[in-house]
Design a protein around this motif. Structure first.
Motif, PDB file in Angstrom:
ATOM      1  N   SER A 176       2.067  26.768   8.696  1.00 45.29           N
ATOM      2  CA  SER A 176       1.350  27.609   9.656  1.00 45.29           C
ATOM      3  C   SER A 176       2.012  27.619  11.034  1.00 45.29           C
ATOM      4  CB  SER A 176      -0.106  27.160   9.776  1.00 45.29           C
ATOM      5  OG  SER A 176      -0.177  25.843  10.282  1.00 45.29           O
ATOM      6  N   TYR A 210       4.977  28.550  11.526  1.00 46.15           N
ATOM      7  CA  TYR A 210       5.895  29.686  11.482  1.00 46.15           C
ATOM      8  C   TYR A 210       5.128  30.913  11.001  1.00 46.15           C
ATOM      9  CZ  TYR A 210       9.023  25.699  11.565  1.00 46.15           C
ATOM     10  OH  TYR A 210       9.637  24.523  11.892  1.00 46.15           O
ATOM     11  N   LYS A 211       4.829  31.816  11.957  1.00 44.34           N
ATOM     12  CA  LYS A 211       3.957  32.965  11.668  1.00 44.34           C
ATOM     13  C   LYS A 211       4.450  33.828  10.511  1.00 44.34           C
ATOM     14  CE  LYS A 211       1.448  34.350  15.751  1.00 44.34           C
ATOM     15  NZ  LYS A 211       1.357  35.318  16.823  1.00 44.34           N
ATOM     16  N   ALA A 212       5.716  34.205  10.559  1.00 42.04           N
ATOM     17  CA  ALA A 212       6.255  35.111   9.539  1.00 42.04           C
ATOM     18  C   ALA A 212       6.225  34.453   8.164  1.00 42.04           C
ATOM     19  CB  ALA A 212       7.672  35.531   9.899  1.00 42.04           C
ATOM     20  N   ALA A 213       6.641  33.197   8.096  1.00 45.33           N
ATOM     21  CA  ALA A 213       6.657  32.496   6.813  1.00 45.33           C
ATOM     22  C   ALA A 213       5.243  32.312   6.281  1.00 45.33           C
ATOM     23  CB  ALA A 213       7.341  31.138   6.968  1.00 45.33           C
ATOM     24  N   HIS A 214       4.315  31.982   7.166  1.00 49.80           N
ATOM     25  CA  HIS A 214       2.934  31.771   6.740  1.00 49.80           C
ATOM     26  C   HIS A 214       2.327  33.079   6.222  1.00 49.80           C
ATOM     27  CE1 HIS A 214      -1.436  30.925   7.313  1.00 49.80           C
ATOM     28  NE2 HIS A 214      -1.048  29.801   6.724  1.00 49.80           N
ATOM     29  N   GLY A 215       2.561  34.176   6.923  1.00 47.17           N
ATOM     30  CA  GLY A 215       2.050  35.470   6.480  1.00 47.17           C
ATOM     31  C   GLY A 215       2.639  35.908   5.151  1.00 47.17           C
ATOM     32  N   ASN A 216       3.945  35.693   4.985  1.00 42.95           N
ATOM     33  CA  ASN A 216       4.595  36.047   3.719  1.00 42.95           C
ATOM     34  C   ASN A 216       4.058  35.215   2.565  1.00 42.95           C
ATOM     35  OD1 ASN A 216       6.256  38.100   4.661  1.00 42.95           O
ATOM     36  ND2 ASN A 216       7.850  36.667   5.277  1.00 42.95           N
ATOM     37  N   CYS A 217       3.825  33.931   2.824  1.00 42.98           N
ATOM     38  CA  CYS A 217       3.294  33.063   1.764  1.00 42.98           C
ATOM     39  C   CYS A 217       1.871  33.454   1.392  1.00 42.98           C
ATOM     40  CB  CYS A 217       3.345  31.604   2.198  1.00 42.98           C
ATOM     41  SG  CYS A 217       5.012  30.944   2.174  1.00 42.98           S
TER      42      CYS A 217
END
Length: 82
Positions: free
Chosen positions: A44, A46-53
């Motif tokens: 959480s 890392y916004k982009a990684a969290h959203g993609n996951c």
């Protein structure tokens, strides 16, 4: 050559484009399976990684991606083999 009438240079370019695409698909699969083991708190940050996951692991999205990826890789391999 690939097909009659297709220049050899175009065949080589198509080969490398398709192999690069297959490599990216394989890398995405490996990354998705690797990110499963990362704790939610760390992810959480890392916004982009969290959203993609969240998108990838929602519902049947992962299974659909894996099936679509396999079909795409198979088609690419048939084109490359020709």
């Amino acid at each position: 050559t690939m097909w009659d009438g297709v220049p050899e240079a175009v065949s080589v370019i198509i080969f490398f484009v398709l192999m690069g695409f297959v490599g990216m698909l394989e890398g995405m699969q490996i990354a998705l399976f690797a990110v499963i083991n990362i704790p939610e708190e760390e992810l959480s940050q890392y916004k982009a990684a969290h959203g993609n996951c969240q998108l990838a692991f929602a519902g049947q999205n992962l299974q659909a991606f894996l099936i679509g990826r396999q079909i795409c890789v198979t088609i690419c391999m048939f084109v490359v083999a020709r």
